[in-house]
Design an enzyme around this catalytic site. Structure first.
Site, mmCIF file in Angstrom:
data_model
loop_
_atom_site.group_PDB
_atom_site.id
_atom_site.type_symbol
_atom_site.label_atom_id
_atom_site.label_comp_id
_atom_site.label_asym_id
_atom_site.label_seq_id
_atom_site.Cartn_x
_atom_site.Cartn_y
_atom_site.Cartn_z
ATOM 1 N N ASN A 1 0.694 -0.990 0.068
ATOM 2 C CA ASN A 1 -0.009 -0.030 -0.149
ATOM 3 C C ASN A 1 0.859 1.110 0.008
ATOM 4 O O ASN A 1 0.494 2.447 0.222
ATOM 5 C CB ASN A 1 -0.944 -0.033 1.134
ATOM 6 C CG ASN A 1 -0.285 0.185 2.622
ATOM 7 O OD1 ASN A 1 0.955 0.162 2.762
ATOM 8 N ND2 ASN A 1 -0.872 0.275 3.653
ATOM 9 N N ASN B 1 4.812 2.990 3.622
ATOM 10 C CA ASN B 1 6.002 3.027 4.223
ATOM 11 C C ASN B 1 7.116 2.516 3.232
ATOM 12 O O ASN B 1 8.187 2.001 3.354
ATOM 13 C CB ASN B 1 6.318 2.268 5.573
ATOM 14 C CG ASN B 1 7.593 2.826 6.221
ATOM 15 O OD1 ASN B 1 8.261 4.050 5.920
ATOM 16 N ND2 ASN B 1 8.001 1.964 7.089
ATOM 17 N N PHE C 1 5.192 -9.926 4.535
ATOM 18 C CA PHE C 1 5.996 -8.667 5.159
ATOM 19 C C PHE C 1 5.540 -7.415 5.614
ATOM 20 O O PHE C 1 5.896 -6.736 6.454
ATOM 21 C CB PHE C 1 7.025 -8.202 4.140
ATOM 22 C CG PHE C 1 8.060 -9.365 3.571
ATOM 23 C CD1 PHE C 1 9.198 -9.450 4.475
ATOM 24 C CD2 PHE C 1 8.125 -9.905 2.414
ATOM 25 C CE1 PHE C 1 10.186 -10.675 4.153
ATOM 26 C CE2 PHE C 1 8.979 -10.721 1.866
ATOM 27 C CZ PHE C 1 10.050 -11.171 2.627
ATOM 28 N N LYS D 1 6.354 -1.062 11.799
ATOM 29 C CA LYS D 1 7.593 -1.726 12.118
ATOM 30 C C LYS D 1 8.553 -0.672 13.293
ATOM 31 O O LYS D 1 9.584 -1.214 13.665
ATOM 32 C CB LYS D 1 8.616 -2.325 11.189
ATOM 33 C CG LYS D 1 9.190 -1.304 10.445
ATOM 34 C CD LYS D 1 10.342 -1.704 9.585
ATOM 35 C CE LYS D 1 10.660 -0.758 8.579
ATOM 36 N NZ LYS D 1 12.079 -1.021 8.080
ATOM 37 N N TYR E 1 4.607 -3.174 19.259
ATOM 38 C CA TYR E 1 5.253 -3.797 18.023
ATOM 39 C C TYR E 1 5.705 -5.267 18.329
ATOM 40 O O TYR E 1 5.404 -6.206 17.481
ATOM 41 C CB TYR E 1 6.186 -3.024 17.623
ATOM 42 C CG TYR E 1 7.220 -3.708 16.731
ATOM 43 C CD1 TYR E 1 6.794 -3.936 15.270
ATOM 44 C CD2 TYR E 1 8.473 -4.190 16.990
ATOM 45 C CE1 TYR E 1 7.603 -4.909 14.448
ATOM 46 C CE2 TYR E 1 9.219 -5.098 16.298
ATOM 47 C CZ TYR E 1 8.926 -5.353 14.807
ATOM 48 O OH TYR E 1 9.710 -6.008 13.833
ATOM 49 N N LYS F 1 4.380 -9.278 17.013
ATOM 50 C CA LYS F 1 4.958 -10.184 16.417
ATOM 51 C C LYS F 1 4.659 -11.526 17.186
ATOM 52 O O LYS F 1 4.768 -12.797 16.454
ATOM 53 C CB LYS F 1 6.458 -9.772 16.327
ATOM 54 C CG LYS F 1 6.443 -8.783 15.346
ATOM 55 C CD LYS F 1 6.181 -9.315 13.950
ATOM 56 C CE LYS F 1 6.369 -8.198 12.647
ATOM 57 N NZ LYS F 1 6.009 -8.454 11.488
ATOM 58 N N GLY G 1 14.547 0.654 26.727
ATOM 59 C CA GLY G 1 14.136 -0.300 26.026
ATOM 60 C C GLY G 1 15.154 -1.424 25.419
ATOM 61 O O GLY G 1 14.757 -2.263 24.930
HETATM 62 C C1 UD1 Z 1 15.204 -2.604 16.393
HETATM 63 C C2 UD1 Z 1 13.901 -3.003 16.968
HETATM 64 C C3 UD1 Z 1 13.407 -4.239 16.968
HETATM 65 C C4 UD1 Z 1 13.465 -4.383 15.242
HETATM 66 C C5 UD1 Z 1 14.833 -4.128 14.685
HETATM 67 C C6 UD1 Z 1 14.849 -4.086 13.214
HETATM 68 C C7 UD1 Z 1 14.003 -1.535 19.093
HETATM 69 C C8 UD1 Z 1 14.046 -1.289 20.653
HETATM 70 N N1 UD1 Z 1 14.152 -2.540 18.557
HETATM 71 O O1 UD1 Z 1 16.097 -3.270 17.032
HETATM 72 O O2 UD1 Z 1 12.304 -4.602 17.453
HETATM 73 O O3 UD1 Z 1 13.119 -5.799 15.033
HETATM 74 O O4 UD1 Z 1 15.199 -2.699 15.134
HETATM 75 O O5 UD1 Z 1 16.130 -3.925 12.624
HETATM 76 O O6 UD1 Z 1 13.927 -0.476 18.527
HETATM 77 N N2 UD1 Z 1 22.009 2.534 18.243
HETATM 78 C C9 UD1 Z 1 23.040 3.537 18.432
HETATM 79 N N3 UD1 Z 1 23.039 4.736 18.033
HETATM 80 C C10 UD1 Z 1 21.901 4.946 16.996
HETATM 81 C C11 UD1 Z 1 20.806 3.787 16.711
HETATM 82 C C12 UD1 Z 1 21.069 2.623 17.350
HETATM 83 O O7 UD1 Z 1 24.102 3.477 19.353
HETATM 84 O O8 UD1 Z 1 21.540 6.209 16.523
HETATM 85 C C13 UD1 Z 1 22.301 0.959 19.020
HETATM 86 C C14 UD1 Z 1 21.203 0.550 19.645
HETATM 87 O O9 UD1 Z 1 21.267 1.031 21.043
HETATM 88 C C15 UD1 Z 1 21.378 -0.797 19.536
HETATM 89 C C16 UD1 Z 1 22.050 -1.159 18.070
HETATM 90 O O10 UD1 Z 1 22.745 -0.017 17.736
HETATM 91 O O11 UD1 Z 1 22.389 -1.428 20.530
HETATM 92 C C17 UD1 Z 1 21.089 -1.551 17.107
HETATM 93 O O12 UD1 Z 1 19.958 -0.554 17.101
HETATM 94 P P1 UD1 Z 1 18.777 -0.699 16.087
HETATM 95 O O13 UD1 Z 1 19.337 -0.439 14.656
HETATM 96 O O14 UD1 Z 1 17.825 0.470 16.536
HETATM 97 O O15 UD1 Z 1 18.080 -2.065 16.241
HETATM 98 P P2 UD1 Z 1 17.579 -2.902 17.506
HETATM 99 O O16 UD1 Z 1 17.290 -1.875 18.585
HETATM 100 O O17 UD1 Z 1 18.531 -4.009 17.680
#
Ligand code: UD1
Length: 332
Positions: free
Chosen positions: A29, A32, A77, A81, A146, A150, A294
């Site tokens: 759709n 996003n 898919f 998200k 979210y 899942k 979180g």
């Molecule tokens: C996030 C989602 C998860 C989803 C996944 C998809 C959350 C809590 N979880 O996972 O549900 O399935 O994305 O890929 O949002 N980080 C930094 N700086 C930034 C951004 C991220 O240090 O600017 C760190 C985060 O703290 C984390 C790691 O990078 O430790 C990965 O973060 P991210 O890419 O957002 O993925 P998840 O949090 O693992």
């Protein structure tokens, strides 16, 4: 039928499906995603894929597409998200992620469609006690709507299969997908300020944002930054093809299984930054900040079950994923 086929993982899966001899029918759709990804797919594949612009919650529209296309199976898919948004708009997430699934579960038996592959996430494990996580690792209560959608999606399918509905399904629990097609013709298109690490890092490297903030360097990990299992999106795409092939080979009327889809190796935020710098020669401006609420400390997959059960394995390194992502970013 690939719902969300113009999205990040969906579009790459469409390419892998064609390579394996399937004919993907995209349903999206564009809430996003961008139409230009369809042009990218056409450029890669040399022909235009069929695409229906429709909402998966629209049962009538889905019934028409089922009747017209007679899909052999569905890879679902299409979903919302963004973890933070889901806390603000829980009903949007329950509707988009679960109502659509129920639309398909009701339509499938009526249209004699047997195979379903659902996207789920390692988020269902929360912060596990033991690493790496296997599929038998207990799920923990979701920390966001979210994550809850899942986990509930997995349970809805499990209950339908247990009731002897004639459905064969696989849920794939993704770890952290990154990268882009090696042609740099398709890739991830985040809207607004990216929340995920790699899209944000790419925009910093491209000069679109000033600096990356590392969310926490006081975790109990070797370098203090959080650890995730980053998987190249094409490796992830190929897991869907394997899942569909496995479902097609099953003679049982009902079947359900769950697989972790990761690399099996954890990388810290600093590992990822260092690898990016090595691959691209760019020095990335970053600062240390507090932990992100979180976030968990560390998670990575045990992929034994997927390796054996799906006859699948990852082929691409973290360096390759970051190189592909960076070449894609430069086209934007
Ligand atoms: C996030 C989602 C998860 C989803 C996944 C998809 C959350 C809590 N979880 O996972 O549900 O399935 O994305 O890929 O949002 N980080 C930094 N700086 C930034 C951004 C991220 O240090 O600017 C760190 C985060 O703290 C984390 C790691 O990078 O430790 C990965 O973060 P991210 O890419 O957002 O993925 P998840 O949090 O693992």
């Amino acid at each position: 039928m690939v719902t969300g086929g113009a999205g990040f993982i969906g579009s790459h899966t469409a390419v892998s499906l064609v390579a394996a001899g399937f004919e993907p029918i995209i349903v999206d759709n564009f809430s996003n995603s961008e139409h230009k990804i369809l042009n990218g797919l056409e450029e890669i594949l040399g022909r235009r894929l069929t695409c229906h612009e429709a909402d998966c919650n629209d049962a009538d529209a889905m019934a028409q597409i089922f009747a017209a296309e007679k899909p052999a199976g569905i890879i679902h898919f299409a979903a919302s998200k963004a973890v933070g948004e889901s806390v603000q708009k829980p009903l949007l997430y329950y509707r988009n992620n679960l109502n659509s699934l129920m639309v398909f579960l009701e339509l499938m038996p009526r249209h004699n469609v047997r195979s379903l592959v659902l996207s789920t996430t390692c988020t269902v494990y929360g912060q596990p006690e033991h690493l790496p996580v296997t599929e038998a690792t207990p799920r923990l209560p979701a920390s966001s709507p979210y994550g809850n959608t899942k986990a509930m999606g997995e349970d809805i399918i499990r209950d339908c299969v247990a009731s002897q509905m004639p459905i064969k399904a696989i849920s794939l629990r993704y770890f952290n997908p990154i990268g882009a097609h090696s042609s740099a013709i398709i890739g991830e298109l985040p809207r607004g300020v990216p929340a995920n690490l790699v899209p944000y890092l790419l925009q910093v490297a491209a000069g679109k944002r000033e600096s990356l903030t590392i969310h926490g360097n006081d975790y109990n990990t070797p370098d203090g930054t959080a650890i995730r299992d980053y998987i190249h999106v094409i490796d992830l795409a190929e897991a869907h093809v394997s899942a569909l092939q496995l479902l097609g080979s099953k003679n049982a009327d009902s079947f359900y299984d769950i697989f972790n889809i990761g690399t099996g190796t954890g990388a810290s935020v600093l590992d990822l930054i260092n690898t990016f710098e090595q691959v691209t020669g760019i020095t990335l401006p970053y600062m240390l900040g507090p932990r992100r609420p979180g976030d968990i400390e560390q998670i990575y997959a045990d992929v034994t079950k997927a390796t054996e059960g799906l006859n699948w394995k990852t082929k691409r390194s973290l360096a390759e994923a970051l190189d592909d992502a960076w070449r894609w970013q430069q086209t934007l």
